[in-house]
Motif scaffolding. Structure first.
Motif, PDB file in Angstrom:
ATOM      1  N   MET A 198      -5.263  -2.311   9.115  1.00 33.14           N
ATOM      2  CA  MET A 198      -5.516  -1.893   8.040  1.00 33.14           C
ATOM      3  C   MET A 198      -6.254  -0.509   8.248  1.00 33.14           C
ATOM      4  SD  MET A 198      -5.828  -2.495   4.771  1.00 33.14           S
ATOM      5  CE  MET A 198      -6.883  -1.902   3.221  1.00 33.14           C
ATOM      6  N   GLU A 199      -6.927  -0.380   9.104  1.00 35.53           N
ATOM      7  CA  GLU A 199      -7.608   1.100   9.503  1.00 35.53           C
ATOM      8  C   GLU A 199      -6.670   2.192   9.727  1.00 35.53           C
ATOM      9  OE1 GLU A 199      -8.545  -1.620  11.677  1.00 35.53           O
ATOM     10  OE2 GLU A 199     -10.220  -2.454  10.255  1.00 35.53           O
ATOM     11  N   SER A 200      -5.622   1.690  10.065  1.00 39.78           N
ATOM     12  CA  SER A 200      -4.493   2.954  10.347  1.00 39.78           C
ATOM     13  C   SER A 200      -3.867   3.285   8.928  1.00 39.78           C
ATOM     14  CB  SER A 200      -3.211   2.286  10.928  1.00 39.78           C
ATOM     15  OG  SER A 200      -2.579   1.311  10.273  1.00 39.78           O
ATOM     16  N   LEU A 201      -4.041   2.431   7.963  1.00 43.76           N
ATOM     17  CA  LEU A 201      -3.647   3.208   6.669  1.00 43.76           C
ATOM     18  C   LEU A 201      -4.602   4.136   6.164  1.00 43.76           C
ATOM     19  CD1 LEU A 201      -2.444  -0.236   4.675  1.00 43.76           C
ATOM     20  CD2 LEU A 201      -1.121   1.765   5.566  1.00 43.76           C
ATOM     21  N   TYR A 202      -6.119   4.270   6.398  1.00 47.48           N
ATOM     22  CA  TYR A 202      -6.759   5.202   6.080  1.00 47.48           C
ATOM     23  C   TYR A 202      -6.301   6.483   6.746  1.00 47.48           C
ATOM     24  CZ  TYR A 202      -9.752   1.365   4.520  1.00 47.48           C
ATOM     25  OH  TYR A 202     -10.142   0.324   3.734  1.00 47.48           O
ATOM     26  N   LEU A 203      -5.456   6.554   7.694  1.00 45.79           N
ATOM     27  CA  LEU A 203      -5.121   7.818   8.443  1.00 45.79           C
ATOM     28  C   LEU A 203      -3.824   8.095   7.988  1.00 45.79           C
ATOM     29  CD1 LEU A 203      -5.462   9.967  10.710  1.00 45.79           C
ATOM     30  CD2 LEU A 203      -4.275   8.373  12.272  1.00 45.79           C
ATOM     31  N   LEU A 204      -2.965   7.195   7.825  1.00 45.59           N
ATOM     32  CA  LEU A 204      -1.470   7.300   7.404  1.00 45.59           C
ATOM     33  C   LEU A 204      -1.134   7.941   6.020  1.00 45.59           C
ATOM     34  CD1 LEU A 204       0.384   4.557   9.609  1.00 45.59           C
ATOM     35  CD2 LEU A 204       0.091   6.756  10.178  1.00 45.59           C
TER      36      LEU A 204
END
Length: 65
Positions: free
Chosen positions: A1-7
């Protein structure tokens, strides 16, 4: 989920970058004449124009000694 904040922001930034590059290419006339260069290679040179390079030596003549 945290990767979506970057992607997600990176993908939006990439879309805007691609749109900016496409807009620049349309405004600068990159798509004005798509067929001209293809036909230009088939056209003969004008009679007054000379070739920049010297013509090749005749292969049927004997070499000079």
């Amino acid at each position: 989920m945290e990767s979506l904040y970057l992607l997600i922001p990176l993908s939006v930034l990439l879309v805007f970058l691609i749109a900016l590059i496409f807009w620049w290419s349309v405004k600068s006339g990159q798509f004005e004449d798509l067929e001209g260069p293809a036909y230009r290679i088939l056209m003969d040179k004008e009679p007054g124009e000379e070739r920049a390079a010297k013509p090749a030596a005749d292969s049927t003549s004997p070499p000079k000694a």
